[in-house]
Design an enzyme around this catalytic site. Structure first.
Site, PDB file in Angstrom:
ATOM      1  N   HIS A  18       0.866  -1.199   0.000  1.00  0.00           N
ATOM      2  CA  HIS A  18       0.000   0.000   0.000  1.00  0.00           C
ATOM      3  C   HIS A  18       0.892   1.235   0.000  1.00  0.00           C
ATOM      4  CE1 HIS A  18      -3.753   2.267   1.399  1.00  0.00           C
ATOM      5  NE2 HIS A  18      -2.807   3.183   1.275  1.00  0.00           N
ATOM      6  N   HIS A  20       1.638   5.373  -1.683  1.00  0.00           N
ATOM      7  CA  HIS A  20       1.334   6.571  -2.483  1.00  0.00           C
ATOM      8  C   HIS A  20       2.652   7.154  -2.973  1.00  0.00           C
ATOM      9  CE1 HIS A  20      -2.814   6.793  -0.834  1.00  0.00           C
ATOM     10  NE2 HIS A  20      -2.241   6.271   0.227  1.00  0.00           N
ATOM     11  N   ARG A  22       2.471   9.649  -5.719  1.00  0.00           N
ATOM     12  CA  ARG A  22       2.125  10.881  -6.467  1.00  0.00           C
ATOM     13  C   ARG A  22       2.617  10.786  -7.921  1.00  0.00           C
ATOM     14  NH1 ARG A  22      -0.981  10.963  -2.137  1.00  0.00           N
ATOM     15  NH2 ARG A  22      -0.040  11.858  -0.285  1.00  0.00           N
ATOM     16  N   ASN A  46      -4.980   7.445  -6.043  1.00  0.00           N
ATOM     17  CA  ASN A  46      -5.674   8.698  -5.666  1.00  0.00           C
ATOM     18  C   ASN A  46      -4.906   9.936  -6.109  1.00  0.00           C
ATOM     19  OD1 ASN A  46      -3.703   8.183  -3.654  1.00  0.00           O
ATOM     20  ND2 ASN A  46      -4.811   9.384  -2.129  1.00  0.00           N
ATOM     21  N   LYS A 104      -9.422   0.077  -5.742  1.00  0.00           N
ATOM     22  CA  LYS A 104      -9.420   0.725  -4.445  1.00  0.00           C
ATOM     23  C   LYS A 104     -10.744   1.421  -4.179  1.00  0.00           C
ATOM     24  CE  LYS A 104      -7.863   2.444  -0.615  1.00  0.00           C
ATOM     25  NZ  LYS A 104      -6.624   2.932  -0.051  1.00  0.00           N
ATOM     26  N   HIS A 141     -10.376   1.560   1.985  1.00  0.00           N
ATOM     27  CA  HIS A 141     -10.104   2.551   3.035  1.00  0.00           C
ATOM     28  C   HIS A 141     -11.302   2.467   3.978  1.00  0.00           C
ATOM     29  CE1 HIS A 141      -8.339   6.363   4.671  1.00  0.00           C
ATOM     30  NE2 HIS A 141      -9.522   6.322   5.251  1.00  0.00           N
ATOM     31  N   HIS A 179      -4.477  -0.486   5.965  1.00  0.00           N
ATOM     32  CA  HIS A 179      -3.948   0.285   7.099  1.00  0.00           C
ATOM     33  C   HIS A 179      -4.849   0.217   8.342  1.00  0.00           C
ATOM     34  CE1 HIS A 179      -6.686   3.135   5.252  1.00  0.00           C
ATOM     35  NE2 HIS A 179      -5.843   3.489   4.299  1.00  0.00           N
ATOM     36  N   LEU A 224      -4.470   9.480   8.035  1.00  0.00           N
ATOM     37  CA  LEU A 224      -5.762   8.802   8.087  1.00  0.00           C
ATOM     38  C   LEU A 224      -5.576   7.337   7.718  1.00  0.00           C
ATOM     39  CD1 LEU A 224      -8.013  11.570   6.546  1.00  0.00           C
ATOM     40  CD2 LEU A 224      -8.046  10.740   8.906  1.00  0.00           C
ATOM     41  N   ASP A 252       1.521   2.612   3.550  1.00  0.00           N
ATOM     42  CA  ASP A 252       0.695   3.804   3.392  1.00  0.00           C
ATOM     43  C   ASP A 252       1.548   5.068   3.481  1.00  0.00           C
ATOM     44  OD1 ASP A 252      -1.570   5.299   2.877  1.00  0.00           O
ATOM     45  OD2 ASP A 252      -2.265   5.299   4.949  1.00  0.00           O
ATOM     46  N   HIS A 256       3.549  14.428   1.479  1.00  0.00           N
ATOM     47  CA  HIS A 256       3.014  15.779   1.264  1.00  0.00           C
ATOM     48  C   HIS A 256       4.160  16.736   1.548  1.00  0.00           C
ATOM     49  CE1 HIS A 256      -1.301  14.727   1.071  1.00  0.00           C
ATOM     50  NE2 HIS A 256      -1.029  13.816   1.978  1.00  0.00           N
ATOM     51  N   ALA A 268      -3.277  15.016   5.504  1.00  0.00           N
ATOM     52  CA  ALA A 268      -3.092  13.731   6.197  1.00  0.00           C
ATOM     53  C   ALA A 268      -2.069  12.887   5.463  1.00  0.00           C
ATOM     54  CB  ALA A 268      -4.418  12.988   6.255  1.00  0.00           C
TER      55      ALA A 268
HETATM   56  C1  NCD Z   1      -3.243   9.314   2.072  1.00  0.00           C
HETATM   57  C2  NCD Z   1      -2.781  10.325   1.029  1.00  0.00           C
HETATM   58  O1  NCD Z   1      -2.268  11.374   1.394  1.00  0.00           O
HETATM   59  O2  NCD Z   1      -2.889  10.028  -0.173  1.00  0.00           O
HETATM   60  N1  NCD Z   1      -3.178   9.910   3.372  1.00  0.00           N
HETATM   61  C3  NCD Z   1      -3.090   9.259   4.557  1.00  0.00           C
HETATM   62  O3  NCD Z   1      -3.163   9.915   5.603  1.00  0.00           O
HETATM   63  N2  NCD Z   1      -2.899   7.974   4.623  1.00  0.00           N
HETATM   64  C4  NCD Z   1      -4.587   8.840   1.713  1.00  0.00           C
HETATM   65  C5  NCD Z   1      -5.024   7.636   2.519  1.00  0.00           C
HETATM   66  O4  NCD Z   1      -4.506   6.527   2.313  1.00  0.00           O
HETATM   67  O5  NCD Z   1      -5.899   7.795   3.379  1.00  0.00           O
HETATM   68 ZN    ZN Z   2      -3.202   5.174   1.661  1.00  0.00          ZN
END
Ligand code: NCD
Ligand code: ZN
Length: 353
Positions: A18, A20, A22, A46, A104, A141, A179, A224, A252, A256, A268
């Protein structure tokens, strides 16, 4: 088999189930951190706009490949983002593509870039039917979005109100509850059939909700689902280190930019990709369960997704090092998890077995 002495572990190169990463310049800054630690990763869809079609996912996969310093040995396992309009035909295309490993489900409004998510699960029942038939996993999620529900209860209430009925209606659907953060989720997964599993992040294993408020507000500890109380963290550690194949690694890691976190309305997500395996090693070491790390990190997830075992290995050593305060993130900076503090394990290098 992993080998480990008190001070060194060698294990099959793990998979992050899992993640991210970007796109654009941000992607270029983060993907090589993951590729150093992991052989493969399940890539979250996402983006803005979200990845909803197979062709988009294939273009995104190519962008990831192009961003790697060295593409040997890292595979991006792509996913699609479910909306109210995802059709059974898209599921067929996903299955035939060979590129798409899961879909997802973001309840609309649950988290970052989830506005296009599913507004009511009943809207996608035909699509879920098709997923059940084709055997492609549903990644969830698992939080309700009702603003009247306390943020710390959103996972448990999701399980009761949405997940239980969903499993009754689709008893064969492969599901990953992503998560997980609560003892309730741990028990739920333990009691479910074998094709209903969960990922666990490093941060939910290492810290509890006090970390958000210790001596002032710490936006880098906001993610989150939000961190929960200590008794939940302990239940997660027990599950992760138990050797139960229903629990496996998914960081996860959600990057950011520093300014987007350190803001009056901070985003988050925690950035753990930089030192992920160091963090997990610490958890397993603290629990006296280093012998269980390889299955959690490198075997159980691959087995669930029907993927072959990775050929490469990684080695970690018990030696203290200090995590940088900042790392470059496109034209901005990012603050990694444990910034300015120590890790007790260190990833040494990769080698072929
Ligand atoms: C994730 C994100 O920023 O893409 N943020 C997070 O707090 N985990 C989105 C997600 O998985 O909830
Ligand atoms: Zn995530």
């Amino acid at each position: 088999m992993s080998t480990h002495t008190p001070n060194q572990i060698t294990l099959t190169k793990p998979d992050d189930m899992h993640l991210h990463v970007r796109n654009g310049e941000a992607l270029k800054s983060v993907i090589n951190h993951t590729a150093r630690q992991f052989a493969r990763a399940i890539i979250m869809p996402n983006l803005a706009p979200p990845i909803t079609q197979v062709q988009q996912a294939q273009a995104y996969q190519q962008e990831i490949l192009d961003a790697l310093d060295d593409d040997k040995g890292f595979t991006a396992l792509m996913t699609l983002y479910l909306t109210d309009n995802t059709s059974p035909r898209t599921i067929q295309q996903a299955k035939e593509s060979g590129t798409i490993h899961a879909l997802k489900l973001y309840p609309a409004g649950a988290t970052t870039n989830s506005d296009a998510g599913v507004s009511n699960i009943k809207n996608i029942y035909a699509t879920l039917e098709s997923m059940q038939e084709t055997g492609i996993p549903l990644l969830i999620h698992g939080e309700v979005t009702d603003p009247d529900i306390d943020i710390f209860d959103r996972e448990k209430i999701f399980i009761d109100r949405v997940l239980e009925p969903l499993i009754k209606d689709f008893p064969e659907l492969k599901i990953v509850l992503e998560h997980i953060t609560t003892r309730d989720a741990v028990s739920f997964i333990q009691e479910s059939p074998a094709h209903i599993v969960a990922t666990i992040t490093a941060h939910h294993l290492l810290i509890n909700r006090n970390a958000i408020f210790r001596g002032g507000i710490h936006p880098h500890h906001y993610c989150l689902p939000v961190l929960k109380r200590e008794s939940h963290r302990k239940a997660l550690v027990k599950a992760a280190t138990s050797g139960n194949p229903k629990f496996f690694l998914g960081t996860d890691s959600a990057p950011h930019a520093q300014h987007a976190k350190e803001s009056a309305c901070g985003c988050a997500g925690m950035y753990t990709a930089f030192n992920a395996m160091e963090l997990y090693s610490e958890v397993f070491d603290n629990a006296g369960a280093l012998d269980k790390l390889e299955d959690f990190a490198s075997t159980f997830g691959a087995t669930f997704y029907g993927l072959p075992k990775n050929q490469q290995q990684i080695r970690l050593s018990k030696q203290t090092w200090t995590v940088p305060e900042y790392l470059p993130y496109g034209s901005n900076m990012i603050v990694p998890f444990r910034a300015g503090q120590n890790c007790r394990w260190q990833l040494l290098h990769n080698h072929d077995s």
